[in-house]
Design an enzyme around this catalytic site. Structure first.
Site, PDB file in Angstrom:
ATOM      1  N   LYS A 192     -29.633  18.059   4.781  1.00 60.20           N
ATOM      2  CA  LYS A 192     -28.668  17.908   3.729  1.00 60.20           C
ATOM      3  C   LYS A 192     -27.685  16.498   3.543  1.00 60.20           C
ATOM      4  CE  LYS A 192     -24.509  19.005   2.808  1.00 60.20           C
ATOM      5  NZ  LYS A 192     -24.145  17.844   1.995  1.00 60.20           N
ATOM      6  N   GLY A 246     -19.904  13.535  10.722  1.00 53.77           N
ATOM      7  CA  GLY A 246     -19.218  13.190   9.547  1.00 53.77           C
ATOM      8  C   GLY A 246     -17.635  13.443  10.219  1.00 53.77           C
ATOM      9  N   GLY A 251     -15.678  18.967  10.402  1.00 48.02           N
ATOM     10  CA  GLY A 251     -16.500  19.240  11.754  1.00 48.02           C
ATOM     11  C   GLY A 251     -15.774  20.569  12.305  1.00 48.02           C
ATOM     12  N   GLU A 268     -20.961  14.989  15.777  1.00 46.59           N
ATOM     13  CA  GLU A 268     -20.163  13.741  15.907  1.00 46.59           C
ATOM     14  C   GLU A 268     -19.221  13.265  14.958  1.00 46.59           C
ATOM     15  OE1 GLU A 268     -19.786  10.235  15.739  1.00 46.59           O
ATOM     16  OE2 GLU A 268     -21.743   9.888  15.004  1.00 46.59           O
ATOM     17  N   GLU A 403      -7.852   8.132  11.128  1.00 42.76           N
ATOM     18  CA  GLU A 403      -8.934   7.138  10.655  1.00 42.76           C
ATOM     19  C   GLU A 403      -8.717   6.984   9.158  1.00 42.76           C
ATOM     20  OE1 GLU A 403     -13.610   7.504  12.059  1.00 42.76           O
ATOM     21  OE2 GLU A 403     -12.794   9.281  11.095  1.00 42.76           O
TER      22      GLU A 403
END
Length: 498
Positions: A192, A246, A251, A268, A403
């Site tokens: 996906k 992502g 996550g 990750e 981030e």
């Protein structure tokens, strides 16, 4: 001549058509009309639609999972063995290399890939498939000895059905890498891609369908836009493993969703990595160009591995900042289809607004804008943002902790080596990092103390090594080496009488 060679020969006889196409869903080796209609796929450089993508219903995602389950439990894939799987992956690698120009053209309009990113984003993917093919042939049982009679045989077996959830920033290479490793290990998959880059996954499905002998049901690609359909890929009991790249927030949601069935996970996630410039560093122009790319301008800052916190000692601070500012102002920003462009747009209007809010918030918190900070002059259309450098950033400030996922570099001062390590480790993330210094032993010593998954010393990053993070940057290790395949496998020990 095999069917795949006939298909390949037919493809070669015709002018290749664009991979920017009107696709259906790819389920059980067939193209299936979406039950939930279609949604627009927008070019971030022009803000115009490049086409529509098929919106999979919950039932269709379930059908893709069922196809993968049947292909694993009773299909021919499991009987092929490592050599047979390697043959299919070599076919995929050859096809990806053959169609690299078409894939790059898709990347330019769907996710804003510029020419200087092509090798990283596009061309390397074909070689990754061929490398995975080689690794597949190395999966052999290993005898081990220990206390007790007889011999123990250590065997690694595929997990089963893997759902692969990929982001929009490096969609092609991540789609290929994860599919490679899962297939080389003997699994079947449901891929996906992000709703912002659906054609990247569907184009891969088309290449697999037309140019490889991978059996039906082994690879399925669905592109739902809705949360409910996507969530099924984390909760359905027919799925054995989830491989996700992502944000850390998503996550964590994936972890929670997978917990009840104790599904195997490879996560990750995000990063807020630090680059430490030691006070003995002889700072060259070439070093600064690499630093700006690795810290700020790579894919418009939309990369989890970016070293978005630059730590400088007082003795180097002003000189390094001034030189970086001059380089940042010289970066050519614009449409990725212009080969002279060095940095393209952000992926969406929402992402651009998010980056702007982070920069404005940092300035309000006391940081100083050395350069950039908004839309580049003359680019009134497209989701563009200037390469931006902030100085006077405090270690605990929002801009140093969260981030941004945009071309924003935060510069922080440090007193000594101890202070630099403390600031670098003052993060909920731990994905990447860098150290620069004339004394390599000293630089490596600093690298050893950084709580992060990988560290580059003097611009030399780890090679074919396990890739992943500490803390909220995820767990498990993605890799181009044999470790990457082992992440998609279970270990079985068999006792054999002497």
């Amino acid at each position: 001549m095999t069917d795949v060679r006939v298909r390949k020969r037919m493809t070669e006889l015709h002018t290749p058509r664009s991979l920017v196409d009107t696709y259906q869903l790819y389920i059980d080796g067939r193209w299936v009309e979406p039950e939930d209609g279609r949604y627009e796929d927008v070019n971030p450089a022009t803000e115009q639609s490049i086409g529509t993508a098929p919106d999979a219903s919950v039932a269709q995602v379930g059908a893709a999972i069922d196809a993968a389950r049947r292909a694993f439990d009773g299909g021919p894939w499991g009987r092929l063995g490592p050599e047979g799987r390697a043959g299919c992956l070599n076919q995929l690698g050859e096809a990806l290399l053959k169609h690299a120009d078409e894939i790059f053209a898709l990347s330019q309009v769907e996710w804003g890939c510029v020419t200087n990113e092509r090798m990283m984003q596009i061309d390397g993917a074909g070689y990754m498939s061929m490398h995975a093919a080689q690794l597949a042939t190395k999966l052999v049982d290993e005898p081990v000895t220990g206390i007790g009679a007889g011999t123990t045989l250590l065997r690694r077996e595929p997990l089963g059905v893997v759902s692969i959830l990929t982001p929009w920033n490096f969609p092609h290479c991540l789609n290929v890498m994860k599919v490679n490793n899962a297939l080389a290990a003997g699994n079947t998959v449901v891929l996906k891609p992000s709703p912002l880059t659906p054609l990247a996954g569907l184009a891969l499905a088309r290449i697999i369908d037309e140019e490889t002998d991978i059996p039906p049901g082994v690879v399925n690609v669905v592109t739902p836009s809705g949360l409910e359909a996507a969530k099924l890929l984390t909760t359905d009991p027919r799925i054995d493993m989830i491989s996700f790249t992502g944000s850390s927030a998503v996550g964590c949601e994936v972890m929670r969703a997978a917990g009840d069935a104790m599904k195997r996970l490879l996560l990750e996630c995000g990063g807020k990595s630090a680059s430490i410039i030691l006070d003995d560093t002889q700072v060259t122009d070439e070093m600064l160009r690499q630093m700006l790319f690795d810290c700020c301008s790579l894919h418009a800052g939309q990369a989890c591995i970016l070293h978005s916190r630059l730590l400088l000692p007082d003795s180097l601070h002003d000189d390094v900042v001034d030189r970086l500012v001059a380089l940042a102002r010289g970066v050519k920003v614009g449409d990725p289809q212009d080969p002279a462009v060095q940095m393209g747009p952000l992926i969406s209007a929402a992402q651009r607004d998010r980056v702007q809010a982070h920069v404005d918030g940092a300035v309000n918190d006391g940081a100083k804008l050395a350069t950039g900070g908004g839309r580049p002059a003359g680019l009134d259309v497209g989701f563009y943002f200037e390469p931006t450098i902030l100085t006077g950033v405090q270690p605990d400030s929002t801009i140093a902790q969260e981030e941004v996922f945009g071309p924003v570099l935060s510069v922080l001062r440090y007193r000594d080596d101890e202070d630099a390590v403390a600031i670098a480790n003052n993060s909920c993330y731990g994905l990447s990092g860098a150290v620069w210094g004339s004394d390599v032993d000293r630089a490596v010593g600093i690298a050893r103390r950084m709580r992060t998954g990988q560290v580059a010393v003097n611009g030399i990053g780890p090679g074919d090594a396990p890739f992943g993070g500490f803390k909220l940057s995820g767990f498990g290790r993605e890799s181009g080496g044999i470790t990457g395949l082992h992440q998609y496998m279970e270990v079985k020990a068999i006792g054999i009488p002497a």
